[in-house]
Scaffold this active site. Structure first.
Site, PDB file in Angstrom:
ATOM      1  N   GLU A  15       0.853  -1.192   0.000  1.00  0.00           N
ATOM      2  CA  GLU A  15       0.000   0.000   0.000  1.00  0.00           C
ATOM      3  C   GLU A  15       0.882   1.231   0.000  1.00  0.00           C
ATOM      4  O   GLU A  15       2.108   1.145   0.136  1.00  0.00           O
ATOM      5  CB  GLU A  15      -0.948  -0.011   1.198  1.00  0.00           C
ATOM      6  CG  GLU A  15      -0.256  -0.089   2.534  1.00  0.00           C
ATOM      7  CD  GLU A  15      -1.201  -0.306   3.700  1.00  0.00           C
ATOM      8  OE1 GLU A  15      -0.815   0.006   4.838  1.00  0.00           O
ATOM      9  OE2 GLU A  15      -2.328  -0.795   3.491  1.00  0.00           O
TER      10      GLU A  15
ATOM     11  N   HIS B 175      -4.073   2.699   7.707  1.00  0.00           N
ATOM     12  CA  HIS B 175      -2.886   2.326   8.461  1.00  0.00           C
ATOM     13  C   HIS B 175      -2.014   3.541   8.779  1.00  0.00           C
ATOM     14  O   HIS B 175      -1.923   4.474   7.998  1.00  0.00           O
ATOM     15  CB  HIS B 175      -2.049   1.318   7.673  1.00  0.00           C
ATOM     16  CG  HIS B 175      -2.670  -0.034   7.613  1.00  0.00           C
ATOM     17  ND1 HIS B 175      -2.282  -0.981   6.705  1.00  0.00           N
ATOM     18  CD2 HIS B 175      -3.652  -0.613   8.334  1.00  0.00           C
ATOM     19  CE1 HIS B 175      -2.997  -2.078   6.865  1.00  0.00           C
ATOM     20  NE2 HIS B 175      -3.834  -1.872   7.856  1.00  0.00           N
TER      21      HIS B 175
END
Length: 300
Positions: free
Chosen positions: A209, A247
């Site tokens: 990511e 995150h």
């Protein structure tokens, strides 16, 4: 057909008397995981799901022979829980806890240098060797035993990839969620090395990511060292620069860590890139066939 954990792994659950830990202890037991003990200070000589509870990790290790632990401890106590497991000589610690302060994890990281214990996480879904050992919060029923390794920063996308593979009859050797925090224990390269050396893993799916440079570092390592095909996917293509997305590690800073940058490096390193999360399994099939690794077993 696995890395790091299997049916002989002896698991200790740190924080076992908490509601979340007790719930997942039950699910892990039902899956067949060999849980030998739990730890909650002050709750020794009790039981959870028939599992004996001890006051310290060292006491649990001494009485059960446990060699791996999973941590379901609140963030403000989680770093100490990791250090206690390291001091007890565990082979591996899986930390599910999220929101651990970065400063705490920097202390943990430095303390663990030169120690034998491997840390997976924090803020991760855990690790599973299908049909043998589930250590974490992943839904066990979607997994199928097989020969594809998975490593991911995203828990949800790990489940997505696993589900796609299993629906197509393609099993997994081990799936490892390394977590999305900026400071963690095990990184992509650690897991890729293990899969590269595992005779029963044919190929690897690597899910990254935005944020940081872990994917770029892994891609360069793959280019130089990996003997097996790797399928990649990067989430966060539409994320705005400078804004944290989910995150703690998923943030683009000064133009670095963008999806485009990561995808280019990974493609240049020979990784088969999936353009969407729904196409991961199809991209894996393409990679297997290109490398003459397609097996009739995948079509069962």
């Amino acid at each position: 057909m696995s890395i790091w954990v299997n049916k002989s792994t002896k698991l200790i659950v740190q924080g076992i008397t908490g509601n979340t830990a007790a719930y997942h202890t039950k699910l892990m037991l039902e899956y067949g995981t060999n849980i030998v003990g739990g730890v909650t200070p002050g709750k020794g000589n009790t039981e959870v799901e028939g599992i004996p509870v001890f006051n310290t990790v060292q006491e649990a290790v001494d009485n059960t022979g446990g060699n791996v632990s999973i941590i379901y401890v609140p963030a403000k106590f989680a770093a100490d829980a990791i250090l206690e497991g390291v001091d007890a000589g565990l082979d591996m610690i899986i930390c599910i806890t999220e929101h651990i302060p970065i400063r705490d994890m920097l202390i943990v990281k430095r303390y663990m240098e030169g120690k034998k214990t491997r840390l997976i996480g924090p803020n991760c879904p855990g690790i599973i060797t299908p049909e043998e050992c589930k250590i974490g919060i992943m839904p066990g029923y979607i997994h199928k035993k097989g020969r594809i390794g998975i490593v991911s920063r995203s828990g949800t996308l790990t489940y997505e990839a696993v589900h796609q593979l299993s629906q197509k009859g393609i099993g997994q050797s081990t799936a490892v969620g390394i977590g999305g925090d900026p400071v963690n224990g095990t990184d992509f390269i650690d897991v890729l090395k293990a899969f590269n050396e595992d005779e029963d893993t044919d190929a690897v799916i690597m899910i990254g990511e935005i944020g940081g440079n872990a994917e770029e570092k892994a891609a360069l390592w793959i280019k130089e060292n990996m003997r097996k095909p790797v399928v990649g996917f990067i989430s966060g293509k539409t994320a705005p620069t400078g804004k944290r997305m989910g995150h703690a590690g998923a943030i683009i800073s000064s133009g670095k860590g963008t999806a485009e940058e990561k995808i280019k490096t990974m493609k240049d390193s020979g990784i088969y890139m999936s353009d969407t999360p729904t196409n991961i399994a199809n991209t894996l099939i393409e990679a297997l066939k290109d490398n003459q690794l397609w097996r009739s077993a995948y079509e069962d």
